[in-house]
Design a protein around this motif. Structure first.
Motif, PDB file in Angstrom:
ATOM      1  N   LEU A  93      33.775  46.039  38.347  1.00 18.61           N
ATOM      2  CA  LEU A  93      33.638  47.350  37.709  1.00 18.61           C
ATOM      3  C   LEU A  93      32.176  47.803  37.669  1.00 18.61           C
ATOM      4  N   ALA A  94      31.286  46.907  37.291  1.00 17.84           N
ATOM      5  CA  ALA A  94      29.863  47.251  37.233  1.00 17.84           C
ATOM      6  C   ALA A  94      29.312  47.518  38.637  1.00 17.84           C
ATOM      7  N   ARG A  95      29.759  46.745  39.604  1.00 18.37           N
ATOM      8  CA  ARG A  95      29.319  46.964  40.989  1.00 18.37           C
ATOM      9  C   ARG A  95      29.818  48.314  41.507  1.00 18.37           C
ATOM     10  N   ALA A  96      31.056  48.659  41.184  1.00 18.93           N
ATOM     11  CA  ALA A  96      31.613  49.938  41.631  1.00 18.93           C
ATOM     12  C   ALA A  96      30.841  51.095  41.006  1.00 18.93           C
ATOM     13  N   GLU A  97      30.567  50.998  39.713  1.00 23.37           N
ATOM     14  CA  GLU A  97      29.797  52.063  39.046  1.00 23.37           C
ATOM     15  C   GLU A  97      28.407  52.184  39.675  1.00 23.37           C
ATOM     16  N   ALA A  98      27.765  51.051  39.962  1.00 22.24           N
ATOM     17  CA  ALA A  98      26.446  51.069  40.598  1.00 22.24           C
ATOM     18  C   ALA A  98      26.530  51.652  42.007  1.00 22.24           C
ATOM     19  N   GLY A 144      40.576  43.721  38.758  1.00 22.23           N
ATOM     20  CA  GLY A 144      39.745  42.868  39.590  1.00 22.23           C
ATOM     21  C   GLY A 144      40.265  42.727  41.003  1.00 22.23           C
ATOM     22  N   SER A 145      41.425  43.278  41.296  1.00 26.11           N
ATOM     23  CA  SER A 145      41.987  43.162  42.644  1.00 26.11           C
ATOM     24  C   SER A 145      41.281  44.092  43.623  1.00 26.11           C
ATOM     25  N   ASP A 146      40.388  44.903  43.134  1.00 24.98           N
ATOM     26  CA  ASP A 146      39.694  45.853  43.990  1.00 24.98           C
ATOM     27  C   ASP A 146      38.425  45.288  44.610  1.00 24.98           C
ATOM     28  N   GLU A 147      38.169  44.007  44.443  1.00 23.71           N
ATOM     29  CA  GLU A 147      36.968  43.397  45.016  1.00 23.71           C
ATOM     30  C   GLU A 147      36.897  43.627  46.526  1.00 23.71           C
ATOM     31  N   GLN A 148      38.007  43.400  47.220  1.00 30.28           N
ATOM     32  CA  GLN A 148      38.020  43.583  48.677  1.00 30.28           C
ATOM     33  C   GLN A 148      37.798  45.043  49.038  1.00 30.28           C
ATOM     34  N   ALA A 149      38.401  45.950  48.282  1.00 33.14           N
ATOM     35  CA  ALA A 149      38.207  47.375  48.547  1.00 33.14           C
ATOM     36  C   ALA A 149      36.739  47.753  48.368  1.00 33.14           C
ATOM     37  N   LEU A 150      36.107  47.198  47.349  1.00 31.34           N
ATOM     38  CA  LEU A 150      34.694  47.481  47.104  1.00 31.34           C
ATOM     39  C   LEU A 150      33.826  46.955  48.249  1.00 31.34           C
ATOM     40  N   VAL A 151      34.133  45.780  48.738  1.00 20.95           N
ATOM     41  CA  VAL A 151      33.404  45.211  49.873  1.00 20.95           C
ATOM     42  C   VAL A 151      33.546  46.123  51.092  1.00 20.95           C
ATOM     43  N   GLU A 152      34.748  46.644  51.319  1.00 17.44           N
ATOM     44  CA  GLU A 152      34.981  47.532  52.457  1.00 17.44           C
ATOM     45  C   GLU A 152      34.235  48.852  52.293  1.00 17.44           C
ATOM     46  N   ILE A 153      34.212  49.392  51.091  1.00 20.95           N
ATOM     47  CA  ILE A 153      33.476  50.639  50.837  1.00 20.95           C
ATOM     48  C   ILE A 153      31.982  50.409  51.047  1.00 20.95           C
TER      49      ILE A 153
END
Length: 179
Positions: A93-98, A144-153
């Motif tokens: 969540l913090a990584r996505a916001e950043a 927390g299942s969005d970790e892979q999506a965040l890596v792809e973004i």
């Protein structure tokens, strides 16, 4: 050329705090990268130019902000595509916001420096995608299942920034060499 490693998130945060900057490390790095990708001047007073505040002092040689600038410049020019975003090593969540803040910073810096440069169709699409991400918000119910999506973004953003840098900096540089 400078060291290609970005300084630590906390070092950049402390340097920004010392100067009372309103930007997070992600926003600051995004603004710097937007400025450089659009062909903004590589100058000692880059901080004042990137943040559109002429009262800001130039970073001291070797400090975290100076190293952030040098590493960002080196990464954008890296033929091995070693460009990275400065994001915190925290939860998703913090990584996505950043990441969204990084995009907002990028758009600001890019807008200050682009000055009517023509973008390829792919560059225009990348800029639209960056704008969409800049306006995104983190869903609080993320499990927390969005970790892979965040890596792809993040990977997509890396390539989008390198494409914009190629349109605005590398292509004109290459054309100059041909003439």
């Amino acid at each position: 050329m400078s060291d290609n490693r970005l300084p630590d998130w906390n070092e950049v945060a402390q340097a920004a705090d010392r100067l009372a900057l309103a930007s997070t490390p992600a926003e600051l790095h995004g603004a710097l990268c937007g400025w450089l990708a659009a062909g903004g001047a590589d100058a000692p007073d880059w901080l004042a130019q990137v943040l559109a505040n002429p009262d800001l002092p130039a970073p001291q040689p070797g400090d975290a902000l100076d190293r952030l600038h040098g590493a960002s410049l080196a990464q954008l020019d890296d033929p091995a595509l070693g460009f990275e975003l400065l994001l915190p090593e925290t939860d998703v969540l913090a990584r996505a916001e950043a990441l969204f803040a990084w995009c907002r910073g990028f758009l600001g810096g890019f807008g200050l420096a682009v000055q009517g440069k023509a973008l390829s169709d792919e560059g225009q699409e990348a800029l639209r995608d960056l704008a969409s991400l800049a306006s995104a918000q983190v869903a609080e119910n993320d499990d927390g299942s969005d970790e892979q999506a965040l890596v792809e973004i993040e990977e997509y953003l890396r390539m989008a920034v390198l494409l914009l840098h190629a349109d605005c900096v590398l292509a004109p540089r290459h054309r100059q060499r041909l003439h």
